[in-house]
Design an enzyme around this catalytic site. Sequence first.
Site, PDB file in Angstrom:
ATOM      1  N   GLU A 463      28.116  72.695  96.045  1.00 57.06           N
ATOM      2  CA  GLU A 463      29.379  73.006  95.379  1.00 57.06           C
ATOM      3  C   GLU A 463      30.410  71.886  95.512  1.00 57.06           C
ATOM      4  O   GLU A 463      31.179  71.626  94.569  1.00 57.06           O
ATOM      5  CB  GLU A 463      29.943  74.333  95.898  1.00 57.06           C
ATOM      6  CG  GLU A 463      29.169  75.569  95.423  1.00 57.06           C
ATOM      7  CD  GLU A 463      27.802  75.752  96.065  1.00 57.06           C
ATOM      8  OE1 GLU A 463      27.534  75.122  97.102  1.00 57.06           O
ATOM      9  OE2 GLU A 463      26.984  76.526  95.520  1.00 57.06           O
ATOM     10  N   HIS A 533      27.800  88.618  96.890  1.00 51.54           N
ATOM     11  CA  HIS A 533      27.887  88.472  95.434  1.00 51.54           C
ATOM     12  C   HIS A 533      29.031  89.310  94.889  1.00 51.54           C
ATOM     13  O   HIS A 533      29.038  89.660  93.727  1.00 51.54           O
ATOM     14  CB  HIS A 533      26.578  88.892  94.758  1.00 51.54           C
ATOM     15  CG  HIS A 533      25.416  88.032  95.132  1.00 51.54           C
ATOM     16  ND1 HIS A 533      24.684  88.227  96.272  1.00 51.54           N
ATOM     17  CD2 HIS A 533      24.887  86.947  94.526  1.00 51.54           C
ATOM     18  CE1 HIS A 533      23.735  87.308  96.355  1.00 51.54           C
ATOM     19  NE2 HIS A 533      23.833  86.509  95.307  1.00 51.54           N
TER      20      HIS A 533
END
Length: 733
Positions: A463, A533
């Site tokens: 990321e 999530h």
Amino acid sequence: MATTKTPPKLAVMNREAAPGKTYEGLSRQQMIKAYRVMYTSRKVDDREILLKRQQKLFFQISGAGHEAIGVAAAFALRPTDWYYPYYRDRALCLGLGATAYEMFLNGVGAADDPQSGGRQMPSHWGFVRQNVVTQSSPTGTQILQAVGCAEAGRYFAAHPEAAKKVSGDYRQFKNVQFQGDELTYVSLGDGTTSEGEFWEAMNTAANRRLPVIFVVQDNGYAISVPVEVQTAGGNISRVVSGFPNFHFEEVDGTDLAASYAAFVRSAAYCREGHGPAFIHAHVIRPYSHSLSDDERLYRPDEERQRDAARDPLTRLQMLLIRENILDETGINQLEKDVDDELQDAVDRALAAPFPTPDTVEHYVYSPDLDPTSAAFDTQPIAVEETDEKLAPKTMADLINATLRDEMRRDERVVLFGEDVADCSREEYLEQKLVKGKGGVFKLTYGLQAEFGSDRVFNSPLAEANIVGRATGMATRGMKPIGEIQFFDYIWPAMMQLRDELPLIRWRSNNAFSAPCVIRVAIGGYLTGGAIYHSQCGESTFTHIPGLRVVFPSNALDAAGLLRTAIRCDDPVLFLEHKRLYRETFGRAAYPGPDYMIPFGKAKIVQPGTDMTVITYGAVVPRALQAAQKIEREHDISIEVIDLRCLNPFDWEAIAASVRKTNRVIVAHEDTLSWGYGAEIAARIAEKLFEHLDAPVRRVAAKDVFVAYQPILEDAILPQASDLFDAMKALAEY
Ligand SMILES: Cc1ncc(C[n+]2csc(CCOP(=O)(O)OP(=O)(O)O)c2C)c(N)n1
Ligand SMILES: [Mg+2]
């Protein structure tokens, strides 16, 4: 300890002059010039140390011992190349044309300090004229940005039309300069090679064969930690030697000519398009880590003396004399000239005006283009004009359509992230063997097929790599849209998102900027999303000055706000709620290729008179549900405000509503404590106290992470029933 290390004055040697002789390609004149820059660099350090002792400046980091490698780079590379130096690169910057006066301005924190206008500590280089991009303090954050910078150069070479100036959006304020054979210099210390971002940058530079010269200036220490503790085996060259496509050099960085030769070979390799280069330069650090450090606490005299024998300045001076390039008189004269120049520079810097306190908030955001302005307020196209697109579409559909239209409109836009491409192995697409993926939520489906693999591509699973590269590209004038696959995994990019991207403009006093968009899939209510999530956490980012944060709740707003995000001149974190991607709630016809919503404008999704609910994201439909029920059952009229944009946010809409209803709930999906609602509630209490008939109430997730079992998820996240209960209690207060 810092001491003035004037090279010893040596007797003139009576040798035959050899005017045509070169030193690894450096002429005798260049050798003199190099000595002048290196001597200036050392003396600027010495003057800064003195000024610090006199409390005329407030911090000092020296480039002592690193002068030869810096000057070698400046002489071997071009002014049109790009530079991401680190704090020891004083000699490089001087060699590129930055002046000692500019450095003293930086040291005293003068208003005219070209590096930051008094915002950054000394030695955090940034010189627009020299393509030296604003640098910071976190070790290693510059490396991925340098990779992005190199990608931008390559991109513009392949898409020269994209470089043209266009008015009406950020491009009007973002001049693009590029050269087909440019390269990017990035430097770091030996200790900094331990940072993960270093490895991410090496990986991408190698994989894409980017023209980046990585320069590790190995002085053997990272503050007090010796290199063998940092680096397995004690030698970074050995560890990186397996990276493909690289040209490698390991050199004595105190030897000017050898260092110059290493750069010449590396630059040729990069410019010919073979890939990146890695120069491992062994240097010394004679002045301790900084003025706050005393290396005698961890380095014995004998070791320090061994280093001193390799002082690059002394070495070059001895060579000048040995080779009859300058005699003692010549050296004395050169040094006196420099000393006089520096005295003059110090005097002028000490007389320079300081920045005034009223300027502290200048350049947090673009001064040129205001995304809250009417210029970003456009109407959706009339329904009759839409043909087959008439049917209401999901948020996912409209985000995809908006990305597509913006990519058609603006060739500077590229899109990358994990799995965002249709298919990295293009031939499968071309042979129609596969349909293509286009993101784990399919938001970018079909975009690679339309725009090609140099505009839509997969990143590695890293990321920081996504955000760091996007920052570098945006600094050069591209408009990268990076995607973070799940908000839960944004944290590896946190250094880039907090300390870099939003700070490029402010810390450089508007000399540089990096307007780009980072799209992030966020949120829960997924039934099975579980801890990793389902997270929210937007207040972590609204707390960062310089970053716009947007959080739409429906398809039309997502389209309008995403377009504003792409066309504006600021970095934007664009939060997309996963649960809302394909919800029936909030579907809309595509509003056309120019529909925009200004930032900081809330929407009253349901007008009411008895109470205000301020919310956003997936709580909007839940608040509406609760509001309709309480109206039906208890005749309580609720005004529901969807903020849509969290930074900036629409205080006027909040204040007008609270003045009318006198009761207010702030509701969000993120956890309650220290959340986004706390700020809104505090402001209402502070500014609208006399308009309140009841305390400000908050509805939010419990202070735990989202659990997997749906019974637990329901209990943790705020439900319509929680909102209903809060509304009822507040109405009865
Ligand atoms: C991410 C981060 N961690 C820690 C620091 C504090 N720090 C500043 S410089 C430094 C050592 C750097 O050593 P090296 O990379 O070898 O460069 P050198 O100073 O030796 O040239 C440290 C730990 C920092 N600035 N950034
Ligand atoms: Mg070091």
